[in-house]
Enzyme design. Sequence first.
Site, PDB file in Angstrom:
ATOM      1  N   CYS A 256       0.831  -1.206   0.000  1.00  0.00           N
ATOM      2  CA  CYS A 256       0.000   0.000   0.000  1.00  0.00           C
ATOM      3  C   CYS A 256       0.867   1.258   0.000  1.00  0.00           C
ATOM      4  CB  CYS A 256      -0.936   0.003   1.207  1.00  0.00           C
ATOM      5  SG  CYS A 256      -1.957   1.477   1.233  1.00  0.00           S
TER       6      CYS A 256
ATOM      7  N   LYS B 280       1.450  -9.705  -0.375  1.00  0.00           N
ATOM      8  CA  LYS B 280       1.340  -8.914  -1.608  1.00  0.00           C
ATOM      9  C   LYS B 280       2.348  -7.783  -1.510  1.00  0.00           C
ATOM     10  CE  LYS B 280      -2.106  -6.682  -4.580  1.00  0.00           C
ATOM     11  NZ  LYS B 280      -2.112  -5.235  -4.297  1.00  0.00           N
TER      12      LYS B 280
ATOM     13  N   ASN C 258       0.685  -9.208 -11.048  1.00  0.00           N
ATOM     14  CA  ASN C 258      -0.368  -8.197 -10.943  1.00  0.00           C
ATOM     15  C   ASN C 258       0.106  -6.864 -11.538  1.00  0.00           C
ATOM     16  OD1 ASN C 258      -1.313  -5.937  -8.433  1.00  0.00           O
ATOM     17  ND2 ASN C 258      -2.795  -6.805  -9.834  1.00  0.00           N
TER      18      ASN C 258
HETATM   19  C1  LIG Z   1      -9.150   1.768  -5.440  1.00  0.00           C
HETATM   20  C2  LIG Z   1      -8.025   0.810  -5.160  1.00  0.00           C
HETATM   21  C3  LIG Z   1      -7.901   0.258  -3.890  1.00  0.00           C
HETATM   22  C4  LIG Z   1      -6.875  -0.644  -3.624  1.00  0.00           C
HETATM   23  N1  LIG Z   1      -6.820  -1.233  -2.376  1.00  0.00           N
HETATM   24  C5  LIG Z   1      -5.892  -2.205  -2.146  1.00  0.00           C
HETATM   25  C6  LIG Z   1      -5.895  -2.936  -0.929  1.00  0.00           C
HETATM   26  O1  LIG Z   1      -6.744  -2.741  -0.043  1.00  0.00           O
HETATM   27  N2  LIG Z   1      -4.930  -3.884  -0.759  1.00  0.00           N
HETATM   28  C7  LIG Z   1      -3.978  -4.142  -1.707  1.00  0.00           C
HETATM   29  O2  LIG Z   1      -3.122  -5.014  -1.514  1.00  0.00           O
HETATM   30  N3  LIG Z   1      -3.969  -3.477  -2.875  1.00  0.00           N
HETATM   31  C8  LIG Z   1      -4.893  -2.537  -3.128  1.00  0.00           C
HETATM   32  N4  LIG Z   1      -4.930  -1.921  -4.344  1.00  0.00           N
HETATM   33  C9  LIG Z   1      -3.986  -2.325  -5.395  1.00  0.00           C
HETATM   34  C10 LIG Z   1      -4.601  -3.421  -6.270  1.00  0.00           C
HETATM   35  O3  LIG Z   1      -4.833  -4.597  -5.508  1.00  0.00           O
HETATM   36  C11 LIG Z   1      -3.646  -3.770  -7.442  1.00  0.00           C
HETATM   37  O4  LIG Z   1      -2.407  -4.180  -6.921  1.00  0.00           O
HETATM   38  C12 LIG Z   1      -3.415  -2.590  -8.368  1.00  0.00           C
HETATM   39  O5  LIG Z   1      -4.621  -1.931  -8.678  1.00  0.00           O
HETATM   40  C13 LIG Z   1      -2.723  -3.043  -9.668  1.00  0.00           C
HETATM   41  O6  LIG Z   1      -3.500  -3.984 -10.358  1.00  0.00           O
HETATM   42  P1  LIG Z   1      -4.405  -3.577 -11.655  1.00  0.00           P
HETATM   43  O7  LIG Z   1      -3.476  -2.906 -12.636  1.00  0.00           O
HETATM   44  O8  LIG Z   1      -4.972  -4.864 -12.151  1.00  0.00           O
HETATM   45  O9  LIG Z   1      -5.439  -2.603 -11.157  1.00  0.00           O
HETATM   46  C14 LIG Z   1      -5.924  -0.988  -4.629  1.00  0.00           C
HETATM   47  C15 LIG Z   1      -6.056  -0.415  -5.900  1.00  0.00           C
HETATM   48  C16 LIG Z   1      -7.087   0.458  -6.175  1.00  0.00           C
HETATM   49  C17 LIG Z   1      -7.207   1.042  -7.562  1.00  0.00           C
END
Ligand SMILES: Cc1cc2nc3c(=O)[nH]c(=O)nc-3n(C[C@H](O)[C@H](O)[C@H](O)COP(=O)(O)O)c2cc1C
Length: 327
Positions: free
Chosen positions: A100, A140, A201
């Site tokens: 995060c 993660k 990811n």
């Molecule tokens: C609105 C939002 C909230 C997120 N909250 C978390 C979370 O609570 N825990 C976490 O590990 N990653 C969180 N992420 C990251 C996502 O899990 C992911 O790693 C990131 O969006 C990249 O993947 P993507 O390109 O498929 O979106 C968040 C991302 C977004 C956009």
Amino acid sequence: MLPWFRDQFPLYLAPMAGVTDMVFRHLAKPFGVDVMVTEFVSAEGIFRRNERTLEYLEFSEEERPLGVQLFGADPGHLAEAAQIVRDWKRPDFLDLNFGCPVNKVVSKNGGSALLRDCPLLEKVARAVVDAVAPLPVTAKIRIGWDDASINASTTARILEECGIQAIAVHGRTKAQGYGGEADWDVISEVAASVRVPVIGNGDIASAADVKCRMASGVRGVMIGRAAMCAPWIFREIKHHLVTGELLPPPPLEQQWAHILTHCRREVQRQGSELHAMQSMRTQLMHYSRGMPEAKRLRDRFARVSTLAGIEEIASEHLASAETGVMA
Ligand SMILES: Cc1cc2nc3c(=O)[nH]c(=O)nc-3n(C[C@H](O)[C@H](O)[C@H](O)COP(=O)(O)O)c2cc1C
């Protein structure tokens, strides 16, 4: 080995705070999500038995296999919080958030802050693994703090050494936030440097993307923002991996049926129609991506505050899509 890696290439729904709540997850599951993780939950909040924090732990049996994701920086408190979650909710696994980038979390040494404090990261991971064994613990991570300190392979080896059973790698640094591109070369390096499964990811936007990323050596993928706009992406990916064909998105009527069910369930969950519909507005904006007349839809979503309101928008939009004239 976690059972969902044994004979398949699992598709994870990425944890997204404020998005992938119980209602979202429940609706996404039938599209073919193999593994779910809750939104991140504060270990300190659980440790202090904070009522609002405990609400984030809710999930239904249909969502299994499901992991509860914790963040924090105090190994003792994390270990106790992990035990509370295990005993109370019986998740299939626990997941530790080391990615995060949000200041409120990082300033207390949580999330991605631990990527630049490997000794503390190791203490946290070991404390939680030991506290809840034999319940599996996963993690993660991001690829590093910034461009000058990309250390995902080192971090992953430390985590593996602590007994972490799978590692999701978001291919960005903390400094990148959500900008730039995910670096799948680094994800691939991580996959090659540990024996435990690595879940790739970052920026997966289509079924074809998954096929292409499978070559990186990851054992599964995790999809976030694309699923936020189009949760049916999981069905498209599965179909593509089996048949090689690319499915079109669901017809507009089906998309609207999904959206209306999402709104109704959110109202049911929250009790207050006004609060639920206000909290749905951002999600509605995401759903509008790829729909005809998206801009005009978004203007209306910005003001919607009742179920009757969203139902009216849906029927007008469907009628206009048929006639080609938007109300
Ligand atoms: C609105 C939002 C909230 C997120 N909250 C978390 C979370 O609570 N825990 C976490 O590990 N990653 C969180 N992420 C990251 C996502 O899990 C992911 O790693 C990131 O969006 C990249 O993947 P993507 O390109 O498929 O979106 C968040 C991302 C977004 C956009």
